[in-house]
Enzyme design. Structure first.
Site, PDB file in Angstrom:
ATOM      1  CE  LYS A 185      -4.728  -0.924   1.554  1.00  0.00           C
ATOM      2  NZ  LYS A 185      -4.035  -2.971   2.110  1.00  0.00           N
TER       3      LYS A 185
ATOM      4  CD  GLU B 102     -11.674   5.837   2.352  1.00  0.00           C
ATOM      5  OE1 GLU B 102     -11.960   6.810   1.447  1.00  0.00           O
ATOM      6  OE2 GLU B 102     -11.501   5.166   1.392  1.00  0.00           O
TER       7      GLU B 102
ATOM      8  CB  SER C 253       0.118  -7.991  -1.196  1.00  0.00           C
ATOM      9  OG  SER C 253      -0.897  -8.942  -0.322  1.00  0.00           O
TER      10      SER C 253
HETATM   11  C1  LIG Z   1      -4.941  -3.833   1.553  1.00  0.00           C
HETATM   12  C2  LIG Z   1      -4.545  -5.115   1.540  1.00  0.00           C
HETATM   13  C3  LIG Z   1      -5.351  -6.275   0.541  1.00  0.00           C
HETATM   14  C4  LIG Z   1      -5.814  -5.943  -0.260  1.00  0.00           C
HETATM   15  O1  LIG Z   1      -6.113  -4.240  -1.276  1.00  0.00           O
HETATM   16  P1  LIG Z   1      -5.610  -4.633  -2.432  1.00  0.00           P
HETATM   17  O2  LIG Z   1      -6.350  -2.871  -2.912  1.00  0.00           O
HETATM   18  O3  LIG Z   1      -7.042  -5.609  -3.719  1.00  0.00           O
HETATM   19  O4  LIG Z   1      -4.209  -4.621  -3.089  1.00  0.00           O
HETATM   20  C5  LIG Z   1      -3.916  -7.318   0.169  1.00  0.00           C
HETATM   21  N1  LIG Z   1      -2.590  -7.178   1.218  1.00  0.00           N
HETATM   22  C6  LIG Z   1      -2.412  -6.715   1.943  1.00  0.00           C
HETATM   23  C7  LIG Z   1      -1.418  -7.118   2.460  1.00  0.00           C
HETATM   24  C8  LIG Z   1      -3.079  -5.511   2.371  1.00  0.00           C
HETATM   25  O5  LIG Z   1      -2.475  -5.222   2.819  1.00  0.00           O
END
Ligand SMILES: *Cc1c(COP(=O)(O)O)cnc(C)c1O
Length: 411
Positions: free
Chosen positions: A101, A123, A388
């Site tokens: 993010k 938000e 992610s």
């Molecule tokens: C917020 C988050 C997601 C999901 O958000 P996307 O916009 O779909 O990428 C996925 N993995 C992690 C670690 C997150 O913090």
């Protein structure tokens, strides 16, 4: 019309259109009062994204502050335990703050700085976007107001503490169900009042144009790096590229640089407890076309077009829609969307802990679970997973509900 990778050579020049359309999806559905504010962001971004100064400053920030490039890692022990197919991870968990993010939050912060704004407004639901944005605000010396439902504030105490420690104001939203939906409304209201001095920062590739494009552009660094790194490591493309899909930002960033390559691309949605209404957040699997939160896409909605309740064990995935670009890539067949349940995600979570020494975010464990399923069903080839984020934020919850994962190792 169905498309293959051969149809994607000029994709970035054509999508989105200047109205923010990806085929029938996207666009800008706004109350008239907010149109000038979004036009300002759109104009500024269109100018700045071509500016050499902006690009080189963002590069420096990524290298020196975020710790990019993040590596690609070959999971040799995990792969061997499953068969002959090889699993690779793009390690976004090693990005500063522990997830992807920050990639778009630093971009949005730099845009605010170039526009001479003093404040970032957003938000947050689970608080992950709020923490990343508070980090960007501290870095750039900007104020940061994060609107958060009272219910979420109580549930996500550690993230509230992090945001405040980073100097952000966390503003409780006390009306309605006191969760994300009300927080979105409150943040929009605040932006309407303050847009001369502030900029609104959306946390995924959702919302009105230009956010799906802008956040996509900022996240594309993930796929660009991964593509180059994977080619350098192996000399060929992976057979499959995969990532989890909440709003869709980490996945779109991973996927777009591979669209014109001969690879299968798979987005993974959360099946939660199952296919019933309110038990999952698999918008693509069970949703239909509609408009909410200022954009057109595929969404989980009732007959009146109101968002349906959603659930996933991964709080970052429980969003009732997906970014409009995903809806387009789904309809033209270039990306396939699959689902993974809570239990499958948790098995993947524990396997990665024990076999590779990596504690993944439960969100990311959904993408990994798909890769594990793929490796069990395919005896050759390779699959590249976008990991992610890291799972430190999840360990208390996981321990309480699954212990050390004993049940997954007794088979
Ligand atoms: C917020 C988050 C997601 C999901 O958000 P996307 O916009 O779909 O990428 C996925 N993995 C992690 C670690 C997150 O913090």
């Amino acid at each position: 019309m169905q498309k293959t990778y051969r149809d994607f050579d000029n994709y970035l020049k054509e999508f989105p259109t200047s109205e923010g359309r990806f085929g029938e999806y996207g666009g800008q559905y706004l109350p008239p009062e907010l149109i000038p504010a979004f036009r300002e962001i759109d104009d500024a971004y269109e100018t700045i994204c071509h500016s050499a100064q902006f690009i080189s400053e963002l590069r420096r920030i990524r290298r020196e502050f975020q710790g990019r490039p993040t590596p690609v890692f070959h999971c040799e022990r995990l792969s061997r335990s499953l068969g002959k197919c090889q699993i690779y991870l793009k390690r976004e968990d090693l990005n500063h703050t522990g997830a992807h993010k920050l990639n778009h939050c630093m971009g949005e912060g730099l845009l605010a700085k170039f526009l001479g704004k003093k404040k970032l407004i957003a938000e947050t639901g689970a608080g992950q976007h709020g923490v990343a944005l508070a980090t960007a605000a501290a870095y750039f010396g900007l104020e940061c107001d994060v609107y958060m439902g009272e219910v979420d504030i109580a549930k996500q105490a550690p993230n509230v503490t992090r945001m405040k420690m980073l100097g952000a104001r966390v503003i409780p939203v006390t009306h309605g169900l006191k969760t994300l939906k009300e927080a979105v409304d409150a943040a929009f209201d605040a932006y309407l009042r303050e847009y001369k001095d502030a900029i609104y920062c959306i946390g995924s590739v959702v919302g009105p144009h230009p956010f799906p494009k802008m956040v996509r552009d900022f996240q594309m660094i993930v796929g660009q790096e991964a593509r180059e790194q994977f080619l350098e490591m192996t000399g060929i493309f992976p057979d499959v590229v995969t990532a989890c899909v909440g709003g869709g930002s980490n996945s779109i960033g991973m996927f777009v640089p591979f669209l014109a390559d001969p690879v299968d691309i798979v987005g993974v949605e959360p099946l939660g407890r199952g296919p019933g209404v309110g038990d999952n957040a698999a918008s693509m699997a069970f949703g239909s076309k509609g408009v909410m939160h200022g954009f057109e896409s595929i969404m989980l909605q009732d007959e009146k077009g109101e968002p349906l309740p959603v659930y996933s064990i991964a709080s970052g995935l429980d969003y009732p829609s997906v970014g409009p670009e995903h809806a387009y890539l789904h309809d033209c067949g270039r990306v396939r969307y699959e689902t993974v349940s809570d239990e499958e995600a948790m098995e993947a979570f524990f396997l990665l802990c024990r076999l590779e020494g990596i504690i993944p975010a439960i969100e990311s464990a959904h993408a990994l679970a798909y890769a594990i399923r793929y490796a069990r069903n395919n005896s050759t080839g390779s699959i590249l997973v976008n990991l992610s984020g890291r799972g430190d934020k999840d360990i208390d919850y996981v321990f309480e509900h699954y212990g050390y994962g004993e049940k997954f190792f007794q088979k």
